[in-house]
Structures are given as structure tokens and as C-alpha cells.
Design a protein around this motif. Structure first.
Motif, PDB file in Angstrom:
ATOM      1  N   VAL A   1     -38.495 -24.362 -53.845  1.00 57.73           N
ATOM      2  CA  VAL A   1     -39.388 -23.101 -53.152  1.00 57.73           C
ATOM      3  C   VAL A   1     -40.827 -22.972 -55.318  1.00 57.73           C
ATOM      4  O   VAL A   1     -41.391 -22.928 -55.385  1.00 57.73           O
ATOM      5  CB  VAL A   1     -38.300 -22.685 -52.627  1.00 57.73           C
TER       6      VAL A   1
ATOM      7  N   GLU B 197     -35.106 -18.029 -49.840  1.00 58.38           N
ATOM      8  CA  GLU B 197     -35.964 -17.538 -49.249  1.00 58.38           C
ATOM      9  C   GLU B 197     -36.680 -16.384 -50.840  1.00 58.38           C
ATOM     10  O   GLU B 197     -35.881 -16.235 -51.177  1.00 58.38           O
ATOM     11  CB  GLU B 197     -36.688 -17.364 -47.857  1.00 58.38           C
TER      12      GLU B 197
ATOM     13  N   TYR C 213     -32.901 -12.935 -46.983  1.00 59.86           N
ATOM     14  CA  TYR C 213     -34.353 -14.312 -47.331  1.00 59.86           C
ATOM     15  C   TYR C 213     -33.082 -14.735 -49.017  1.00 59.86           C
ATOM     16  O   TYR C 213     -33.175 -16.060 -48.857  1.00 59.86           O
ATOM     17  CB  TYR C 213     -35.362 -13.301 -48.300  1.00 59.86           C
TER      18      TYR C 213
END
Length: 193
Positions: A147, A57, A52
């Protein structure tokens, strides 16, 4: 005093969290450090987290929640801590609230470091060149900023509504920013938080 330090990647959270932890006499708990440690040791959590992180992420909430729950349960974090990198989602805010409430405590303040995006990218790329961190390519950095803006920045509004948010200009020398952060913490403790 139980504090959160928040801001986008590259804002200086790690730099200032250590000094803050000394000020409040509790540990600096960084999810990033915990992830990197697990990755370096090749643990199952580390292998999961690595895929990730490499993609820019967030590591899934369930994994991060369990790790933070365990760390906050250690004796050195009972009275004070500076939490860096958590919470990152509304679900994590609820988890942290419930965890602390079960212990008869709550978050006392949130220090938000504000830095323009262009400076953030420059800082992270410089850090990457010095440390060789593979997760800090320009594409990944820009994705991480997006993000953060979508998922984590909205949490600051939640903490602002609770009267816990203390925004600090994160530009300038580390000493200038440290003094601003210390003033924000003094304001948080003076407010009876």
C-alpha cells in the motif's frame, strides 16, 4: 522549520522524528500515535481507525485530515513541527498545502528514510514480538508495504519536484542514521527552505 519524515513502515520514522523535533524545536506529530491513543481510549475515531489499521489499510483521508488539522492548529506547532505519517495520498498533500498556505507557511523539507524491504519486514516483526502490537503480523506488514509503494511513495516524487526531498539511508545503527538525518535537515535549512 516544518518538516515531514517519510518512508515505508519500519523505516525508523518514529525513532528519528523525536530527535528531529528536538532539533527544530517543535512537536513530533505522529498520526500512528494519535490513532493508537484514540483506539486505547475507545473513542469513535479510534474504533473507526482500528478496523482499517488491523487490515493494513489507510484510515480514510477525511478522518485523518480533520485530526491533523486540529493538531497543527495547536500553539506548539505554530512555528515548527515534524509530521510523521501524513500525508499519505495526493489528496492529503493538497489538504496540507492548503492548510499551511492559509497560515502563511509551507513545508520546508521532507526527509525520506530508505530501507530495503527484507530489512523492513524483519524490523517490524521484531518490534511486534517486543511490543505485542496486533497490527504487525507478517501478512499485514507485507500488505502495508505494498500500500505504501502504491499510494505514498509517489508523493516523494512530488516533493522532489519542489526541491524539498532529502533521501537518507535508513540502514545502520540509530546513531549513524540520526547523523545522516541531521545532515539532511542542515541541507534543507541551508537551501533557504
Amino acid at each position: 522549520m516544518r518538516l515531514l519524515i517519510m518512508g515505508p513502515p519500519g523505516a525508523g520514522k518514529g525513532t528519528h522524528a523525536g530527535a528531529l523535533a528536538s532539533l527544530v524545536r517543535g512537536p513530533h506529530i505522529s498520526t500512528g500515535d494519535l490513532f493508537r491513543d484514540n483506539i486505547a481510549r475507545g473513542t469513535e475515531l479510534g474504533r473507526l481507525a482500528e478496523k482499517y489499521i488491523a487490515a493494513g489499510e489507510y484510515v480514510p483521508d477525511a478522518v485523518t485530515d480533520d485530526m491533523v488539522r486540529d493538531r497543527l492548529g495547536q500553539p506548539d506547532a505554530a512555528r515548527a513541527f515534524v509530521l510523521d505519517g501524513y500525508p499519505r495520498t495526493h489528496a492529503q498533500v493538497a489538504t496540507l498545502d492548503a492548510l499551511l498556505e492559509a497560515r502563511g507557511t509551507a513545508v520546508d523539507g521532507v526527509v525520506e528514510l530508505i530501507v530495503p524491504d527484507d530489512e523492513l519486514v524483519s524490523r517490524i516483526l521484531r518490534r511486534s514480538a517486543v511490543s505485542g502490537r496486533s497490527d504487525d503480523t507478517e501478512d499485514v506488514v507485507r500488505h502495508r508495504l505494498a500500500v505504501y509503494g502504491d499510494q505514498t511513495a509517489p508523493l516523494l516524487e512530488t516533493y522532489g519536484e519542489r526541491g524539498l526531498r532529502h533521501s537518507v539511508d535508513g540502514t545502520g545503527s540509530p546513531e549513524e542514521v540520526r547523523r545522516r538525518v541531521e545532515r539532511a535537515v542542515a541541507s534543507a535549512s541551508g537551501a533557504g527552505a
